[in-house]
Scaffold this motif. Structure first.
Motif, PDB file in Angstrom:
ATOM      1  N   SER A 113       0.844  -1.195   0.000  1.00  0.00           N
ATOM      2  CA  SER A 113       0.000   0.000   0.000  1.00  0.00           C
ATOM      3  C   SER A 113       0.876   1.240   0.000  1.00  0.00           C
ATOM      4  O   SER A 113       2.100   1.163   0.043  1.00  0.00           O
ATOM      5  N   ASP A 114       0.208   2.393  -0.059  1.00  0.00           N
ATOM      6  CA  ASP A 114       0.922   3.654   0.060  1.00  0.00           C
ATOM      7  C   ASP A 114       0.694   4.277   1.437  1.00  0.00           C
ATOM      8  O   ASP A 114       0.922   5.454   1.641  1.00  0.00           O
ATOM      9  N   GLU A 115       0.277   3.458   2.393  1.00  0.00           N
ATOM     10  CA  GLU A 115       0.039   3.915   3.760  1.00  0.00           C
ATOM     11  C   GLU A 115       1.299   3.692   4.590  1.00  0.00           C
ATOM     12  O   GLU A 115       1.967   2.671   4.455  1.00  0.00           O
ATOM     13  N   VAL A 116       1.620   4.663   5.441  1.00  0.00           N
ATOM     14  CA  VAL A 116       2.778   4.560   6.311  1.00  0.00           C
ATOM     15  C   VAL A 116       2.347   4.747   7.759  1.00  0.00           C
ATOM     16  O   VAL A 116       1.307   5.325   8.039  1.00  0.00           O
ATOM     17  N   VAL A 117       3.161   4.202   8.668  1.00  0.00           N
ATOM     18  CA  VAL A 117       2.940   4.374  10.102  1.00  0.00           C
ATOM     19  C   VAL A 117       4.248   4.851  10.723  1.00  0.00           C
ATOM     20  O   VAL A 117       5.327   4.533  10.230  1.00  0.00           O
ATOM     21  N   ARG A 118       4.133   5.613  11.808  1.00  0.00           N
ATOM     22  CA  ARG A 118       5.320   6.132  12.469  1.00  0.00           C
ATOM     23  C   ARG A 118       6.153   5.000  13.026  1.00  0.00           C
ATOM     24  O   ARG A 118       5.633   3.993  13.490  1.00  0.00           O
ATOM     25  N   SER A 119       7.462   5.177  13.012  1.00  0.00           N
ATOM     26  CA  SER A 119       8.362   4.163  13.558  1.00  0.00           C
ATOM     27  C   SER A 119       9.110   4.751  14.739  1.00  0.00           C
ATOM     28  O   SER A 119       8.898   5.903  15.113  1.00  0.00           O
ATOM     29  N   GLY A 120       9.991   3.952  15.325  1.00  0.00           N
ATOM     30  CA  GLY A 120      10.745   4.395  16.482  1.00  0.00           C
ATOM     31  C   GLY A 120       9.939   4.268  17.761  1.00  0.00           C
ATOM     32  O   GLY A 120       8.841   3.677  17.767  1.00  0.00           O
ATOM     33  N   PRO A 121      10.444   4.799  18.863  1.00  0.00           N
ATOM     34  CA  PRO A 121       9.744   4.680  20.143  1.00  0.00           C
ATOM     35  C   PRO A 121       8.339   5.276  20.113  1.00  0.00           C
ATOM     36  O   PRO A 121       7.402   4.713  20.678  1.00  0.00           O
ATOM     37  N   ALA A 122       8.178   6.416  19.445  1.00  0.00           N
ATOM     38  CA  ALA A 122       6.854   7.039  19.381  1.00  0.00           C
ATOM     39  C   ALA A 122       5.868   6.146  18.632  1.00  0.00           C
ATOM     40  O   ALA A 122       4.716   5.990  19.049  1.00  0.00           O
ATOM     41  N   GLY A 123       6.312   5.544  17.558  1.00  0.00           N
ATOM     42  CA  GLY A 123       5.436   4.666  16.783  1.00  0.00           C
ATOM     43  C   GLY A 123       5.065   3.403  17.534  1.00  0.00           C
ATOM     44  O   GLY A 123       3.922   2.942  17.482  1.00  0.00           O
ATOM     45  N   ILE A 124       6.047   2.841  18.240  1.00  0.00           N
ATOM     46  CA  ILE A 124       5.773   1.620  19.014  1.00  0.00           C
ATOM     47  C   ILE A 124       4.765   1.901  20.112  1.00  0.00           C
ATOM     48  O   ILE A 124       3.768   1.187  20.269  1.00  0.00           O
ATOM     49  N   LEU A 125       4.998   2.961  20.874  1.00  0.00           N
ATOM     50  CA  LEU A 125       4.068   3.282  21.958  1.00  0.00           C
ATOM     51  C   LEU A 125       2.693   3.662  21.425  1.00  0.00           C
ATOM     52  O   LEU A 125       1.668   3.270  21.983  1.00  0.00           O
ATOM     53  N   TYR A 126       2.652   4.409  20.324  1.00  0.00           N
ATOM     54  CA  TYR A 126       1.359   4.801  19.757  1.00  0.00           C
ATOM     55  C   TYR A 126       0.585   3.593  19.237  1.00  0.00           C
ATOM     56  O   TYR A 126      -0.639   3.547  19.341  1.00  0.00           O
ATOM     57  N   SER A 127       1.285   2.606  18.703  1.00  0.00           N
ATOM     58  CA  SER A 127       0.582   1.426  18.195  1.00  0.00           C
ATOM     59  C   SER A 127      -0.049   0.610  19.321  1.00  0.00           C
ATOM     60  O   SER A 127      -1.022  -0.102  19.109  1.00  0.00           O
ATOM     61  N   TRP A 128       0.488   0.717  20.538  1.00  0.00           N
ATOM     62  CA  TRP A 128      -0.052  -0.035  21.671  1.00  0.00           C
ATOM     63  C   TRP A 128      -1.032   0.773  22.532  1.00  0.00           C
ATOM     64  O   TRP A 128      -1.454   0.307  23.593  1.00  0.00           O
ATOM     65  N   VAL A 129      -1.430   1.953  22.097  1.00  0.00           N
ATOM     66  CA  VAL A 129      -2.405   2.760  22.844  1.00  0.00           C
ATOM     67  C   VAL A 129      -3.731   2.024  23.039  1.00  0.00           C
ATOM     68  O   VAL A 129      -4.303   2.070  24.139  1.00  0.00           O
ATOM     69  N   PRO A 130      -4.286   1.330  22.036  1.00  0.00           N
ATOM     70  CA  PRO A 130      -5.539   0.593  22.300  1.00  0.00           C
ATOM     71  C   PRO A 130      -5.396  -0.445  23.411  1.00  0.00           C
ATOM     72  O   PRO A 130      -6.333  -0.657  24.187  1.00  0.00           O
ATOM     73  N   MET A 131      -4.225  -1.055  23.522  1.00  0.00           N
ATOM     74  CA  MET A 131      -4.000  -2.017  24.596  1.00  0.00           C
ATOM     75  C   MET A 131      -3.987  -1.317  25.947  1.00  0.00           C
ATOM     76  O   MET A 131      -4.476  -1.862  26.945  1.00  0.00           O
ATOM     77  N   GLY A 132      -3.435  -0.115  26.018  1.00  0.00           N
ATOM     78  CA  GLY A 132      -3.453   0.652  27.260  1.00  0.00           C
ATOM     79  C   GLY A 132      -4.872   0.969  27.704  1.00  0.00           C
ATOM     80  O   GLY A 132      -5.212   0.854  28.887  1.00  0.00           O
TER      81      GLY A 132
END
Length: 170
Positions: A113-132
């Protein structure tokens, strides 16, 4: 002197104890199922982007400079950093509080796809926000329904720590 308890009274208490135990088991089973489903939903929602952000080996990584933002998404040109990644004139990133027009972010391209997601510590933590959020919600069920206050406090503390860390890094 206390007279001995009649046999009829003792036989009436046995069914009450059995029904109380059955109700207790039913409450624990129902609330345990609800708590487990909430946690599974949190992992499911987080897993949409988490593997791409956490396991970046062999994936296309680069940067995006946000040039235009709409209601739900922002777009901009993609500049590759990893070998085998190709430059793109336009990629799409979800619009969040942390994505601002004119800024540059490190990203990972979602495969196919042409969709991107943030990487690095900010991306990792942001991806786990629903789990929080799921941990916070499940802690209420564990405390109220299962009456396990220590476990509920641990779950709530973990959820708050995750959400706070994501907020601070983004």
């Amino acid at each position: 002197m206390i007279p001995a308890m009649p046999a009829a009274t003792a036989s009436r208490q046995a069914p009450r104890q059995a029904s109380a135990a059955a109700l207790r088991f039913g409450r624990v089973a129902a609330m345990g199922t609800v708590a487990a489903l909430i946690l599974i939903a949190g992992v499911w929602a987080s897993w949409r982007t988490a593997p791409y952000v956490m396991l970046t080996k062999g994936r296309e990584t680069g940067t995006i400079e946000v040039t235009r933002c709409g209601a739900d998404t922002c777009t901009g040109p993609y500049t590759p950093v990893s070998q085998g990644s190709t430059a793109r004139e336009r990629v799409v990133i979800d619009r969040t509080v942390a994505v601002k027009k004119g800024r540059r972010y490190t990203v990972v391209v979602m495969p196919g796809s042409d969709e991107v997601v943030r990487s690095g510590p900010a991306g990792i933590l942001y991806s786990w926000v629903p789990m929080g959020g799921a941990l916070l919600l499940a802690s209420v069920v564990v405390a109220g329904g299962l009456r396990r206050t220590r476990a509920a406090w641990v779950m709530a503390g973990t959820g708050i720590a995750l959400l706070t860390a994501a907020f601070v890094t983004i």
